[in-house]
Design a protein around this motif. Structure first.
Motif, mmCIF file in Angstrom:
data_model
loop_
_atom_site.group_PDB
_atom_site.id
_atom_site.type_symbol
_atom_site.label_atom_id
_atom_site.label_comp_id
_atom_site.label_asym_id
_atom_site.label_seq_id
_atom_site.Cartn_x
_atom_site.Cartn_y
_atom_site.Cartn_z
ATOM 1 N N PRO A 1 21.232 -84.008 -76.812
ATOM 2 C CA PRO A 1 21.310 -82.542 -76.807
ATOM 3 C C PRO A 1 20.123 -81.866 -76.128
ATOM 4 N N ASP A 2 18.937 -82.492 -76.215
ATOM 5 C CA ASP A 2 17.752 -81.903 -75.595
ATOM 6 C C ASP A 2 17.723 -82.104 -74.082
ATOM 7 N N VAL B 1 20.541 -81.790 -72.087
ATOM 8 C CA VAL B 1 21.705 -81.164 -71.466
ATOM 9 C C VAL B 1 21.319 -80.156 -70.394
ATOM 10 N N GLU B 2 20.208 -79.452 -70.584
ATOM 11 C CA GLU B 2 19.806 -78.449 -69.592
ATOM 12 C C GLU B 2 19.548 -79.063 -68.214
ATOM 13 N N ARG C 1 22.472 -78.515 -65.861
ATOM 14 C CA ARG C 1 22.878 -77.176 -65.431
ATOM 15 C C ARG C 1 23.111 -77.071 -63.923
ATOM 16 N N GLN D 1 26.736 -77.638 -63.095
ATOM 17 C CA GLN D 1 27.710 -76.970 -63.947
ATOM 18 C C GLN D 1 28.999 -76.611 -63.215
ATOM 19 N N PHE E 1 29.937 -81.714 -76.855
ATOM 20 C CA PHE E 1 28.745 -80.867 -76.884
ATOM 21 C C PHE E 1 28.584 -80.104 -75.567
ATOM 22 N N LEU E 2 28.890 -80.754 -74.446
ATOM 23 C CA LEU E 2 28.814 -80.077 -73.157
ATOM 24 C C LEU E 2 29.785 -78.893 -73.116
ATOM 25 N N GLU F 1 30.785 -77.200 -75.676
ATOM 26 C CA GLU F 1 30.205 -76.195 -76.565
ATOM 27 C C GLU F 1 29.094 -75.411 -75.871
ATOM 28 N N GLN F 2 28.381 -76.068 -74.953
ATOM 29 C CA GLN F 2 27.272 -75.435 -74.243
ATOM 30 C C GLN F 2 27.708 -74.683 -72.995
ATOM 31 N N GLY F 3 29.006 -74.547 -72.781
ATOM 32 C CA GLY F 3 29.508 -73.723 -71.693
ATOM 33 C C GLY F 3 29.939 -74.465 -70.447
#
Length: 318
Positions: free
Chosen positions: A157-158, A160-161, A164, A167, A187-188, A190-192
């Motif tokens: 989770p840390d 994922v950025e 970006r 995306q 999770f991806l 969920e993060q948009g």
């Protein structure tokens, strides 16, 4: 070969995990299966070994339960048990991601069959993402895959950025057997991230059904085999000895138990360093004797397959 190795998981609600764990442990004992099985309120995850006949009975029994009717087993051959013991444990998640709120049986990335994955992986609008740990992808990974520099899946989770910049592309996630991708892709989303996919059945299924094409190196597995070949189409070696830097695929644990790093080390360097991954580890007073294997399994000379069940019952009755 007279034995099989089964790799499997299924995200599905389990109401009484303690009762299910007890029942499942008893089933595995009856069939002389060995391995590691995790039970949680979100489902079942395991890797076990056993005889061909006993593995067949196990698969039929598990899939007869309506909760696991959709479960798929990845089946591989083995000359003997690939585990020394049987462990059936209850945990908060069947894959430790610190994402207990994520429920893949409600929403997750689009599943791709091995053939669909192979057809998409080289397109310009696609990025392949390895969600495994560093020691796994350093041994083998898909060509051009993006890795996330993680030591444990809990760190995903840390990281994922870092995705970006991709995306607007189709993100194709993969892991060993598929289970990490279930939570990673969910999770991806969920993060948009919108165009999220996962290799159904993971590297193992891809090797079985698509010949492992463009998977470079070996696949790390969590049993006594340590690493397996998956690519029969265009195999190559990408791992390097941690000491001399030459291409090699021999995984060892550092002989220093306080380090115990899981690294690639060629036989020559392992002999010279006595199984240690560095000069400091070689000089450590607690360094374990090196026997040429680079593995240090716990002694199991008196393994009693009933003991795990007895110990568990004692712990819950305290």
């Amino acid at each position: 070969m007279d034995y099989r190795v089964l790799l499997y998981y299924c995200f599905t609600p389990i109401a009484d995990v303690e009762a299910f764990r007890e029942e499942h442990h008893r089933l595995c004992l009856q069939l002389d299966l060995r391995g590691r099985i995790i039970v949680a309120g979100e489902g079942l995850n395991g890797t076990v070994s056993g005889t061909v006949a006993n593995c067949e009975t196990y698969m039929q029994t598990v899939k007869a339960d309506p909760r696991f009717a959709a479960l798929e087993f990845k089946v591989e051959q083995a000359p003997a048990h690939t585990f020394q013991k049987l462990h059936v444990r209850v945990k908060p998640e069947i894959v430790h991601a610190d994402l207990p709120h994520i429920k893949p049986y409600e929403r997750t990335g689009t599943h791709l069959s091995p053939e669909e994955f192979r057809a998409l992986k080289d397109r310009d609008d696609v990025v392949i993402v390895d969600v495994r740990s560093d020691y796994e992808y350093n041994l083998g990974r898909f060509k051009n895959a993006v890795t996330l520099d993680i030591e444990n899946f809990r760190e995903f989770p840390d990281r994922v950025e870092r995705l970006r910049p991709f995306q607007d592309k189709k993100i194709l996630t993969y892991c060993t057997g598929g289970i990490k991708c279930e939570k990673a892709s969910a999770f991806l989303l969920e993060q948009g991230f919108e165009n999220v996919y996962q290799l159904h059945g993971g590297i193992i299924k891809y090797g079985i059904e698509a010949g492992g094409e463009d998977f470079e190196g070996k696949c790390y597995v969590f049993d006594g085999r340590v690493a397996v070949d998956v690519n029969t189409v265009n195999p190559t070696v990408i791992a390097q000895c941690v000491s001399c830097g030459r291409p090699d695929e021999r995984m060892v644990n550092c002989a220093n138990p306080h380090c115990n790093a899981h690294v690639v080390m060629c036989e020559s360097c392992a002999e010279q360093r006595e199984g240690a991954c560095s000069d400091a580890c070689q000089q450590h007073p607690d360094k374990r004797p090196y026997d040429g294997t680079g593995t240090y399994p716990k002694q199991s000379n008196h393994y009693n397959p009933e003991q795990g069940l007895a110990s568990y019952r004692a712990s819950v009755n305290r």
